[in-house]
Design a protein around this motif. Sequence first.
Motif, mmCIF file in Angstrom:
data_model
loop_
_atom_site.group_PDB
_atom_site.id
_atom_site.type_symbol
_atom_site.label_atom_id
_atom_site.label_comp_id
_atom_site.label_asym_id
_atom_site.label_seq_id
_atom_site.Cartn_x
_atom_site.Cartn_y
_atom_site.Cartn_z
ATOM 1 N N VAL A 122 -21.661 -35.953 -29.671
ATOM 2 C CA VAL A 122 -21.268 -36.828 -30.771
ATOM 3 C C VAL A 122 -21.955 -38.177 -30.592
ATOM 4 O O VAL A 122 -21.842 -38.799 -29.539
ATOM 5 C CB VAL A 122 -19.737 -37.031 -30.784
ATOM 6 C CG1 VAL A 122 -19.351 -38.036 -31.870
ATOM 7 C CG2 VAL A 122 -19.041 -35.706 -31.014
ATOM 8 N N PRO A 123 -22.701 -38.667 -31.565
ATOM 9 C CA PRO A 123 -23.377 -39.953 -31.413
ATOM 10 C C PRO A 123 -22.382 -41.097 -31.371
ATOM 11 O O PRO A 123 -21.261 -40.988 -31.876
ATOM 12 C CB PRO A 123 -24.268 -40.035 -32.656
ATOM 13 C CG PRO A 123 -23.562 -39.194 -33.673
ATOM 14 C CD PRO A 123 -22.947 -38.064 -32.881
ATOM 15 N N GLY A 124 -22.781 -42.203 -30.792
ATOM 16 C CA GLY A 124 -21.933 -43.372 -30.742
ATOM 17 C C GLY A 124 -21.933 -44.080 -32.077
ATOM 18 O O GLY A 124 -22.582 -43.661 -33.026
ATOM 19 N N PRO A 125 -21.185 -45.172 -32.172
ATOM 20 C CA PRO A 125 -21.097 -45.903 -33.428
ATOM 21 C C PRO A 125 -22.444 -46.479 -33.825
ATOM 22 O O PRO A 125 -23.232 -46.891 -32.983
ATOM 23 C CB PRO A 125 -20.083 -47.023 -33.105
ATOM 24 C CG PRO A 125 -20.116 -47.163 -31.621
ATOM 25 C CD PRO A 125 -20.403 -45.797 -31.093
ATOM 26 N N SER A 126 -22.731 -46.497 -35.109
ATOM 27 C CA SER A 126 -23.988 -47.044 -35.601
ATOM 28 C C SER A 126 -23.895 -48.559 -35.653
ATOM 29 O O SER A 126 -22.817 -49.125 -35.875
ATOM 30 C CB SER A 126 -24.292 -46.507 -37.004
ATOM 31 O OG SER A 126 -24.401 -45.108 -36.972
ATOM 32 N N PRO A 127 -25.016 -49.262 -35.467
ATOM 33 C CA PRO A 127 -24.989 -50.718 -35.562
ATOM 34 C C PRO A 127 -24.539 -51.157 -36.953
ATOM 35 O O PRO A 127 -24.787 -50.485 -37.944
ATOM 36 C CB PRO A 127 -26.446 -51.112 -35.308
ATOM 37 C CG PRO A 127 -27.047 -49.948 -34.588
ATOM 38 C CD PRO A 127 -26.325 -48.746 -35.130
ATOM 39 N N ALA A 128 -23.856 -52.285 -37.001
ATOM 40 C CA ALA A 128 -23.431 -52.825 -38.279
ATOM 41 C C ALA A 128 -24.648 -53.214 -39.104
ATOM 42 O O ALA A 128 -25.746 -53.431 -38.570
ATOM 43 C CB ALA A 128 -22.531 -54.043 -38.048
ATOM 44 N N ALA A 129 -24.457 -53.313 -40.416
ATOM 45 C CA ALA A 129 -25.580 -53.577 -41.303
ATOM 46 C C ALA A 129 -26.264 -54.893 -40.982
ATOM 47 O O ALA A 129 -27.478 -55.032 -41.132
ATOM 48 C CB ALA A 129 -25.090 -53.569 -42.750
ATOM 49 N N ASP A 130 -25.472 -55.892 -40.542
ATOM 50 C CA ASP A 130 -26.053 -57.202 -40.256
ATOM 51 C C ASP A 130 -26.404 -57.370 -38.784
ATOM 52 O O ASP A 130 -26.633 -58.484 -38.321
ATOM 53 C CB ASP A 130 -25.079 -58.298 -40.697
ATOM 54 C CG ASP A 130 -23.735 -58.192 -39.983
ATOM 55 O OD1 ASP A 130 -22.954 -59.146 -40.064
ATOM 56 O OD2 ASP A 130 -23.491 -57.137 -39.344
ATOM 57 N N ASP A 131 -26.432 -56.291 -38.077
ATOM 58 C CA ASP A 131 -26.710 -56.324 -36.640
ATOM 59 C C ASP A 131 -28.083 -55.736 -36.382
ATOM 60 O O ASP A 131 -28.319 -54.550 -36.588
ATOM 61 C CB ASP A 131 -25.633 -55.525 -35.897
ATOM 62 C CG ASP A 131 -25.705 -55.750 -34.390
ATOM 63 O OD1 ASP A 131 -26.721 -56.293 -33.927
ATOM 64 O OD2 ASP A 131 -24.743 -55.383 -33.704
ATOM 65 N N ASP A 132 -28.998 -56.570 -35.905
ATOM 66 C CA ASP A 132 -30.363 -56.113 -35.661
ATOM 67 C C ASP A 132 -30.535 -55.474 -34.283
ATOM 68 O O ASP A 132 -31.628 -55.018 -33.949
ATOM 69 C CB ASP A 132 -31.343 -57.282 -35.788
ATOM 70 C CG ASP A 132 -31.441 -57.812 -37.214
ATOM 71 O OD1 ASP A 132 -31.230 -57.003 -38.139
ATOM 72 O OD2 ASP A 132 -31.708 -59.009 -37.384
ATOM 73 N N LEU A 133 -29.484 -55.479 -33.487
ATOM 74 C CA LEU A 133 -29.589 -54.933 -32.143
ATOM 75 C C LEU A 133 -29.646 -53.411 -32.176
ATOM 76 O O LEU A 133 -29.039 -52.771 -33.032
ATOM 77 C CB LEU A 133 -28.392 -55.370 -31.293
ATOM 78 C CG LEU A 133 -28.221 -56.881 -31.084
ATOM 79 C CD1 LEU A 133 -26.992 -57.144 -30.240
ATOM 80 C CD2 LEU A 133 -29.461 -57.489 -30.446
ATOM 81 N N GLU A 134 -30.373 -52.858 -31.227
ATOM 82 C CA GLU A 134 -30.452 -51.408 -31.116
ATOM 83 C C GLU A 134 -29.160 -50.863 -30.509
ATOM 84 O O GLU A 134 -28.409 -51.576 -29.851
ATOM 85 C CB GLU A 134 -31.641 -50.999 -30.242
ATOM 86 C CG GLU A 134 -32.993 -51.380 -30.811
ATOM 87 C CD GLU A 134 -34.131 -50.864 -29.945
ATOM 88 O OE1 GLU A 134 -34.001 -49.725 -29.431
ATOM 89 O OE2 GLU A 134 -35.110 -51.585 -29.771
ATOM 90 N N HIS A 135 -28.936 -49.567 -30.721
ATOM 91 C CA HIS A 135 -27.790 -48.902 -30.112
ATOM 92 C C HIS A 135 -28.008 -48.863 -28.606
ATOM 93 O O HIS A 135 -29.139 -48.730 -28.126
ATOM 94 C CB HIS A 135 -27.678 -47.480 -30.672
ATOM 95 C CG HIS A 135 -26.441 -46.762 -30.264
ATOM 96 N ND1 HIS A 135 -26.390 -45.960 -29.149
ATOM 97 C CD2 HIS A 135 -25.206 -46.733 -30.808
ATOM 98 C CE1 HIS A 135 -25.173 -45.453 -29.031
ATOM 99 N NE2 HIS A 135 -24.440 -45.912 -30.026
ATOM 100 N N TRP A 136 -26.924 -48.992 -27.824
ATOM 101 C CA TRP A 136 -27.098 -48.899 -26.376
ATOM 102 C C TRP A 136 -27.734 -47.554 -25.995
ATOM 103 O O TRP A 136 -27.618 -46.562 -26.702
ATOM 104 C CB TRP A 136 -25.781 -49.091 -25.631
ATOM 105 C CG TRP A 136 -24.523 -48.563 -26.239
ATOM 106 C CD1 TRP A 136 -23.569 -49.283 -26.884
ATOM 107 C CD2 TRP A 136 -24.058 -47.201 -26.259
ATOM 108 N NE1 TRP A 136 -22.551 -48.467 -27.310
ATOM 109 C CE2 TRP A 136 -22.815 -47.186 -26.937
ATOM 110 C CE3 TRP A 136 -24.572 -45.998 -25.783
ATOM 111 C CZ2 TRP A 136 -22.086 -46.029 -27.145
ATOM 112 C CZ3 TRP A 136 -23.839 -44.835 -25.984
ATOM 113 C CH2 TRP A 136 -22.627 -44.852 -26.656
ATOM 114 N N THR A 137 -28.430 -47.540 -24.862
ATOM 115 C CA THR A 137 -29.141 -46.350 -24.410
ATOM 116 C C THR A 137 -28.199 -45.457 -23.620
ATOM 117 O O THR A 137 -27.552 -45.901 -22.671
ATOM 118 C CB THR A 137 -30.343 -46.733 -23.527
ATOM 119 O OG1 THR A 137 -31.174 -47.650 -24.243
ATOM 120 C CG2 THR A 137 -31.157 -45.504 -23.144
ATOM 121 N N SER A 138 -28.115 -44.202 -23.990
ATOM 122 C CA SER A 138 -27.226 -43.265 -23.310
ATOM 123 C C SER A 138 -27.951 -42.565 -22.171
ATOM 124 O O SER A 138 -29.187 -42.612 -22.055
ATOM 125 C CB SER A 138 -26.705 -42.223 -24.302
ATOM 126 O OG SER A 138 -27.759 -41.347 -24.688
#
Length: 451
Positions: free
Chosen positions: A258-274
Motif C-alpha cells: 500500500v503506498p504512503g500518503p501523497s504529498p499535498a497539492a501545495d507541497d513541493d517536497l517528494e514522498h519519503w523514500t521507502s
Amino acid sequence: MTSAPPHQSILDKPFVLDLFAGPGGLDVAGHRLGIPSLGLEWDRSACLTRYAAGLDTLHADVSAIRRESFESLPPEINVLAGGPPCQTYSVAGTGTGREALEEVKKFIERLMAGDSDEEIDKELRKLSDPRTALVLEPLRYAIQATRSPNRGHRPYDVIVLEQVPAVEALWVRYAEVLQKVGLPDGTRYEVVVDVLATETYGVPQTRSRAVLIARREGLGTPSLPEPTHRAYEAKEWNRRNGDSAAPVAQPTLCDASVPGPSPAADDDLEHWTSMGDALAEPVGTQHRGRRTPFLVRSNYGSSGIPGRRGVRTDRQPATTVTGRISRFVVFEHLDDDIVYEGARFSMNEAGMLQSFPPDYPWSGTAKAQQVGNAVPPLFGAHLLSAALGLPAPAPEVMREPWIPATEEQRAKLRSHGCGTADDCTARCPRPEDQTPPRSTSRPRRNTASRQ
C-alpha cells in the motif's frame, strides 16, 4: 551580515578533516561532491573499509593526534567535521553522557577561556566513561588550529557536527560560545543548530540527528539544509494502514504494497523514500533487487514491552539502522496466505538503507556495527552542501555503484594510515585504549550457564 549567494561556494578549495570518520559516511558525501577529505578513525575494521573504499585515512586516536601530531595534518584543511561516538549519549547506550551534560558544558567554558589542556585532561579522566569527553574534541581541534604554526595560526573556516538528539544541548552551548565568546584567539563564528530527520533528505530510514553548522565571521550566515522529502509520520501511517508496531507472531503482508500518503497539492517536497524504493531495483554487482513485498521486524519500537518489536513494511522507511541491523528479521510472502522468514539484509543492503552507494566494500569485522555507526552519506552531503553554499546533492549520483580501490591503491592508503601496506603498526591505537571501565552501578549477570 548577509549570507553567501545561493549555490556559490563560500570556499575556493574546501578540504575536510573528518574526526571519528567511521567507515566513511561524510567522506563518501564529500567524494560525491568533489570535496577532498582526510578521516581520523581509531577502529581497525572501519579503517579497513575506508582503505578498500579508497578514502584517505589515518588509523589513529583523535585525542592523540591533537596532543602529539597536530602539526603533521595538512595545513590546507579548512573544514572541520565529525560525529563523536554516541554510545554514552544515545538512548540505546549507557546514558553516562546524558547524565554528565552539565559537567561537559562547564568544560566547554573552560576550553574557551584558554585553560590548559593538561589541567582539563586531568579533570576529564574523572568521568565514568572516557568516551563522554570525546564530544569536546571538535572544539579542542578548532582551538588547536589557531595555535598551529604549520597552519599559520589560521582557524577553520567551517565546522559541521552531528550527533544523537541528546547532544543538541551541547551543540547549543557550542553555538553560544562560538558566537558570543569566540575562540581564545578571538575568532568568532555564525552558527545554526537543530535536530533534523534524515528521511526528509531522501535517506530510506527514520533517524534523528542533532547538527551544528558554523561559518567563521565574514563568510556569511549559515543555514540548515532545506528538506527535499516529506517527513514520515508513524501515527498517520498506522491510522491509515493499521498498527505496524504490533507483535509479529503471525505477520501479514496485506498492507505491504500500500503506498504512503501523497504529498499535498501545495507541497513541493517528494514522498519519503521507502525500503522498497531503495532496494527494489538491481544495481551494481552485489544487489539483485528485492521486488517481493516484505515486512521487517527490528529491535526498535518495543515500547518497553518484552517480545514486542517495531515492524515496518517495504513501503515505509527503515527504523533507525543500528549495529543490530543484521538481526532485523525480514518476512516475505510465498502466496496470498503463507508468510515465511526470508533472507535478512546483506551488508550491502544495510548500507543502502543508510544511503551508502551499492557495492561499498565493507571490510574487517563487526560490519553491521560499522553500518549502524556511520553518518548516512546522503544526509552528510546535504549538511556539507548547506555549510559550503553548494547546491543540494542529486540523489541519483549518491546511488551510483561505488568503485573500490585497487590493491595498489589500498596498500598505499594503508601505508599512509597505518605505517605498512598490509598491517597495523605500533602507532595504531589498540581497541582496549578506549574501552570504558566496567560499570559498578549494576550487578553483572551470571553467565556461567552459557559458557
